[in-house]
Design a protein around this motif. Structure first.
Motif, PDB file in Angstrom:
ATOM      1  N   ASN A 131       0.808  -1.254   0.049  1.00 35.91           N
ATOM      2  CA  ASN A 131       0.141   0.093  -0.003  1.00 35.91           C
ATOM      3  C   ASN A 131       0.869   1.431   0.138  1.00 35.91           C
ATOM      4  O   ASN A 131       0.815   2.327  -0.734  1.00 35.91           O
ATOM      5  CB  ASN A 131      -0.836   0.129   1.201  1.00 35.91           C
ATOM      6  CG  ASN A 131      -2.229   0.960   1.172  1.00 35.91           C
ATOM      7  OD1 ASN A 131      -2.175   1.518   0.093  1.00 35.91           O
ATOM      8  ND2 ASN A 131      -2.847   1.084   2.088  1.00 35.91           N
ATOM      9  N   ILE A 132       1.737   1.325   0.867  1.00 40.24           N
ATOM     10  CA  ILE A 132       2.670   2.570   0.810  1.00 40.24           C
ATOM     11  C   ILE A 132       3.591   2.691  -0.219  1.00 40.24           C
ATOM     12  O   ILE A 132       3.708   3.702  -0.776  1.00 40.24           O
ATOM     13  CB  ILE A 132       3.525   2.540   2.370  1.00 40.24           C
ATOM     14  CG1 ILE A 132       2.743   2.395   3.380  1.00 40.24           C
ATOM     15  CG2 ILE A 132       4.690   3.525   2.205  1.00 40.24           C
ATOM     16  CD1 ILE A 132       3.420   2.286   4.876  1.00 40.24           C
ATOM     17  N   ASN A 161       1.311   3.926  -3.116  1.00 41.70           N
ATOM     18  CA  ASN A 161       1.134   5.192  -2.976  1.00 41.70           C
ATOM     19  C   ASN A 161       2.200   6.305  -3.651  1.00 41.70           C
ATOM     20  O   ASN A 161       1.932   7.186  -4.187  1.00 41.70           O
ATOM     21  CB  ASN A 161       0.742   5.594  -1.571  1.00 41.70           C
ATOM     22  CG  ASN A 161       0.234   6.816  -1.175  1.00 41.70           C
ATOM     23  OD1 ASN A 161       1.064   7.889  -1.193  1.00 41.70           O
ATOM     24  ND2 ASN A 161      -0.816   7.106  -0.738  1.00 41.70           N
ATOM     25  N   ALA A 181      -2.805   9.169   6.167  1.00 42.00           N
ATOM     26  CA  ALA A 181      -1.676   8.785   6.074  1.00 42.00           C
ATOM     27  C   ALA A 181      -1.002   8.149   7.828  1.00 42.00           C
ATOM     28  O   ALA A 181      -0.525   7.100   7.965  1.00 42.00           O
ATOM     29  CB  ALA A 181      -0.421   9.602   5.815  1.00 42.00           C
ATOM     30  N   LEU A 208      -0.983   4.003   9.524  1.00 39.11           N
ATOM     31  CA  LEU A 208       0.088   3.283  10.464  1.00 39.11           C
ATOM     32  C   LEU A 208      -0.197   2.945  11.534  1.00 39.11           C
ATOM     33  O   LEU A 208       0.460   2.072  12.336  1.00 39.11           O
ATOM     34  CB  LEU A 208       1.435   4.309  10.545  1.00 39.11           C
ATOM     35  CG  LEU A 208       1.855   5.028   9.046  1.00 39.11           C
ATOM     36  CD1 LEU A 208       2.820   6.123   9.455  1.00 39.11           C
ATOM     37  CD2 LEU A 208       2.692   4.024   8.407  1.00 39.11           C
ATOM     38  N   PHE A 216       4.738   9.123   4.857  1.00 38.81           N
ATOM     39  CA  PHE A 216       5.609   7.637   4.834  1.00 38.81           C
ATOM     40  C   PHE A 216       6.866   7.832   4.611  1.00 38.81           C
ATOM     41  O   PHE A 216       7.723   7.030   5.667  1.00 38.81           O
ATOM     42  CB  PHE A 216       5.088   6.762   3.552  1.00 38.81           C
ATOM     43  CG  PHE A 216       3.716   6.678   3.572  1.00 38.81           C
ATOM     44  CD1 PHE A 216       2.706   6.579   4.863  1.00 38.81           C
ATOM     45  CD2 PHE A 216       2.781   6.557   2.534  1.00 38.81           C
ATOM     46  CE1 PHE A 216       1.461   6.230   4.987  1.00 38.81           C
ATOM     47  CE2 PHE A 216       1.422   6.515   2.585  1.00 38.81           C
ATOM     48  CZ  PHE A 216       0.754   6.344   3.978  1.00 38.81           C
ATOM     49  N   ARG A 242       9.091   0.326   5.645  1.00 42.52           N
ATOM     50  CA  ARG A 242       7.893  -0.335   5.102  1.00 42.52           C
ATOM     51  C   ARG A 242       7.846   0.212   3.669  1.00 42.52           C
ATOM     52  O   ARG A 242       6.718  -0.021   2.974  1.00 42.52           O
ATOM     53  CB  ARG A 242       6.680   0.325   5.873  1.00 42.52           C
ATOM     54  CG  ARG A 242       6.502  -0.541   7.097  1.00 42.52           C
ATOM     55  CD  ARG A 242       5.603   0.118   8.093  1.00 42.52           C
ATOM     56  NE  ARG A 242       5.323  -0.551   9.255  1.00 42.52           N
ATOM     57  CZ  ARG A 242       4.534  -0.257  10.282  1.00 42.52           C
ATOM     58  NH1 ARG A 242       3.586   0.904  10.183  1.00 42.52           N
ATOM     59  NH2 ARG A 242       4.495  -0.609  11.677  1.00 42.52           N
ATOM     60  N   ILE A 243       8.881   0.777   3.088  1.00 44.71           N
ATOM     61  CA  ILE A 243       8.732   1.269   1.771  1.00 44.71           C
ATOM     62  C   ILE A 243       9.911   0.157   0.806  1.00 44.71           C
ATOM     63  O   ILE A 243      10.862   0.008   1.131  1.00 44.71           O
ATOM     64  CB  ILE A 243       9.204   2.727   1.375  1.00 44.71           C
ATOM     65  CG1 ILE A 243       8.465   3.539   2.249  1.00 44.71           C
ATOM     66  CG2 ILE A 243       9.470   3.095   0.070  1.00 44.71           C
ATOM     67  CD1 ILE A 243       9.131   4.911   2.244  1.00 44.71           C
TER      68      ILE A 243
END
Length: 254
Positions: free
Chosen positions: A43-44, A47, A87, A91, A196, A203-204
């Motif tokens: 998802n992140i 985005n 956002a 989280l 993010f 988490r990227i």
């Protein structure tokens, strides 16, 4: 290589769909899940990557934006504020919190797209002074803020909802509304992406960001070139058809 090609092509398709209609996330997000990426990472990363498609789409619709700068100045802050809230919620809340209401939101958006012209005519006939128009503007800003929260959290079909909402209040043609939608949705994605990158760097997946971003950039430009040539009636039909397909996909296959 097959995985990379599939993610890139999903980005191209999603970038084009986002610019014309919205709901491109319903292409890229399931693709990432198919290849085993964790939902939050998918998802992140998606985005962040989709911001590139929004930028090229805005460029493609630049002519339609020239007469709507005042609208953007009024609505962009609401989108940006909502994106930050969304956002942060992503989280701290489970994915199911918002995804459970996505089908309902899509249906509402499609109905708004269909009834928008009739509501515009009705509103125009009732507005003999500035008060109703002012109230409509406030309601529109609140709605854009709420959709900004949704866009910062998940964002699927955000474009459909934005066009539907604005179509109930603004008297612009659907192509101009589409141009405004591209700016607001891209602003939401960009603000969420920056959030993010500051608070969720672990988490990227930057390979995914690069693949989706490059694909979406191409798709966004192609989508703008194609979408701007559609008549208002045809564009409404395209929005309803793609939104209906997305709805069936969520309810039946997800």
């Amino acid at each position: 290589m097959i995985e990379f090609a599939a993610i890139f092509l999903a980005g191209v398709w999603a970038g084009g769909i986002n610019v014309i209609v919205g709901s491109g996330t319903l292409v890229t997000f399931p693709t990432l899940l198919l290849f085993g990426y964790p939902p939050l990472v998918a998802n992140i990363s998606n985005n962040i990557g989709m911001v590139a498609g929004g930028v090229s789409g805005i460029y493609g619709y630049r002519r339609e934006l020239r007469t709507n700068r005042g609208v953007l100045v009024r609505l962009a802050p609401a989108s940006i504020a909502g994106a930050v809230v969304g956002a942060i919620l992503l989280l701290v809340l489970p994915d199911e919190s918002f995804k459970a209401i996505v089908p309902v939101l899509i249906v509402i958006g499609l109905v708004m797209v269909l009834v928008g012209p009739a509501v515009q005519r009705r509103t125009a006939s009732l507005e003999h002074d500035g008060a109703p128009k002012k109230r409509s503007g406030i309601l529109l800003a609140v709605g854009v803020f709420v959709l900004g929260i949704y866009g910062g959290y998940f964002g699927a079909a955000q474009g459909i909802l934005l066009v539907g909402l604005m179509g109930l209040v603004l008297s612009d043609g659907i192509q101009r509304l589409n141009a405004i939608k591209n700016v607001l949705a891209t602003a939401v994605n960009a603000v969420a992406a920056v959030t993010f990158m500051i608070v969720a760097t672990d988490r990227i997946d930057w390979e995914v960001v690069a693949l989706i971003g490059s694909g979406a950039f191409i798709g966004g430009y192609l989508g703008a070139r194609f979408g701007r040539r559609l008549s208002p009636a045809v564009l409404r039909v395209v929005i309803v058809v793609i939104g209906s397909v997305a709805l069936v996909k969520i309810l039946v296959f997800d």
